[in-house]
Design a protein around this motif. Structure first.
Motif, PDB file in Angstrom:
ATOM      1  N   VAL A 117       1.098  -0.930  -0.089  1.00 54.84           N
ATOM      2  CA  VAL A 117      -0.065  -0.073  -0.185  1.00 54.84           C
ATOM      3  C   VAL A 117       1.001   1.125   0.088  1.00 54.84           C
ATOM      4  O   VAL A 117       1.448   1.291   0.742  1.00 54.84           O
ATOM      5  N   SER A 118       0.660   2.148  -1.067  1.00 51.66           N
ATOM      6  CA  SER A 118       1.486   3.495  -0.881  1.00 51.66           C
ATOM      7  C   SER A 118       0.628   4.593  -1.444  1.00 51.66           C
ATOM      8  O   SER A 118      -0.426   4.339  -2.224  1.00 51.66           O
ATOM      9  N   GLY A 119       0.921   5.713  -0.789  1.00 49.33           N
ATOM     10  CA  GLY A 119       0.191   6.672  -1.004  1.00 49.33           C
ATOM     11  C   GLY A 119       0.895   8.147  -0.628  1.00 49.33           C
ATOM     12  O   GLY A 119       1.776   7.919   0.107  1.00 49.33           O
ATOM     13  N   ASP A 120       0.623   9.098  -1.086  1.00 45.33           N
ATOM     14  CA  ASP A 120       1.111  10.504  -0.846  1.00 45.33           C
ATOM     15  C   ASP A 120      -0.150  11.565  -0.569  1.00 45.33           C
ATOM     16  O   ASP A 120      -1.474  11.544  -1.106  1.00 45.33           O
TER      17      ASP A 120
ATOM     18  N   HIS B  49       4.230   3.970   2.661  1.00 44.90           N
ATOM     19  CA  HIS B  49       4.583   2.752   1.964  1.00 44.90           C
ATOM     20  C   HIS B  49       4.558   1.796   3.188  1.00 44.90           C
ATOM     21  O   HIS B  49       5.183   1.717   3.933  1.00 44.90           O
ATOM     22  N   ALA B  50       3.648   0.678   2.797  1.00 47.80           N
ATOM     23  CA  ALA B  50       3.303  -0.394   3.897  1.00 47.80           C
ATOM     24  C   ALA B  50       3.130  -1.700   3.012  1.00 47.80           C
ATOM     25  O   ALA B  50       2.774  -1.713   1.972  1.00 47.80           O
ATOM     26  N   LEU B  51       3.869  -2.641   3.527  1.00 45.49           N
ATOM     27  CA  LEU B  51       3.748  -4.099   3.115  1.00 45.49           C
ATOM     28  C   LEU B  51       2.924  -4.891   4.147  1.00 45.49           C
ATOM     29  O   LEU B  51       3.363  -5.000   5.274  1.00 45.49           O
TER      30      LEU B  51
END
Length: 76
Positions: free
Chosen positions: A37-40, A56-58
Motif C-alpha cells: 500500500v502506498s500513497g502520498d 509505504h506499507a507491506l
C-alpha cells in the motif's frame, strides 16, 4: 462444506448479477501473497505545497516454516 462455482472472467457473454468476493477469501489471498500500500498526501495553500506525507506499507503474513530471503535473518 459448500461447493463454490468458478467465475468465468474471460467468457464471451457479459456477466449478469452482482459479483463479489467474500471478505475472508480476500483477506486470505492478501495475507498469503502480500500487498503493498502506498500513497502520498500533500497539503498545499494557493498551489504552494507545504507538507508532504508519504506512506509505504507491506502487508503480509509471517510463517516460521518459510525461511527469510536474507542470509543473516533479516534487516532487524
Amino acid at each position: 462444506m459448500a461447493t463454490r462455482d468458478v467465475v468465468p472472467w474471460d467468457g464471451p457473454e457479459p456477466l449478469s448479477g452482482p459479483l463479489g468476493v467474500p471478505l475472508v477469501d480476500l483477506l486470505d489471498r492478501v495475507l498469503a501473497t502480500g500487498v503493498v500500500v502506498s500513497g502520498d498526501l500533500v497539503i498545499a495553500i494557493a498551489d504552494v505545497p507545504l507538507v508532504r506525507l508519504s506512506l509505504h506499507a507491506l502487508l503480509s503474513s509471517v510463517n516460521e516454516r518459510v525461511p527469510a530471503p536474507w542470509n543473516d535473518g533479516g534487516p532487524l
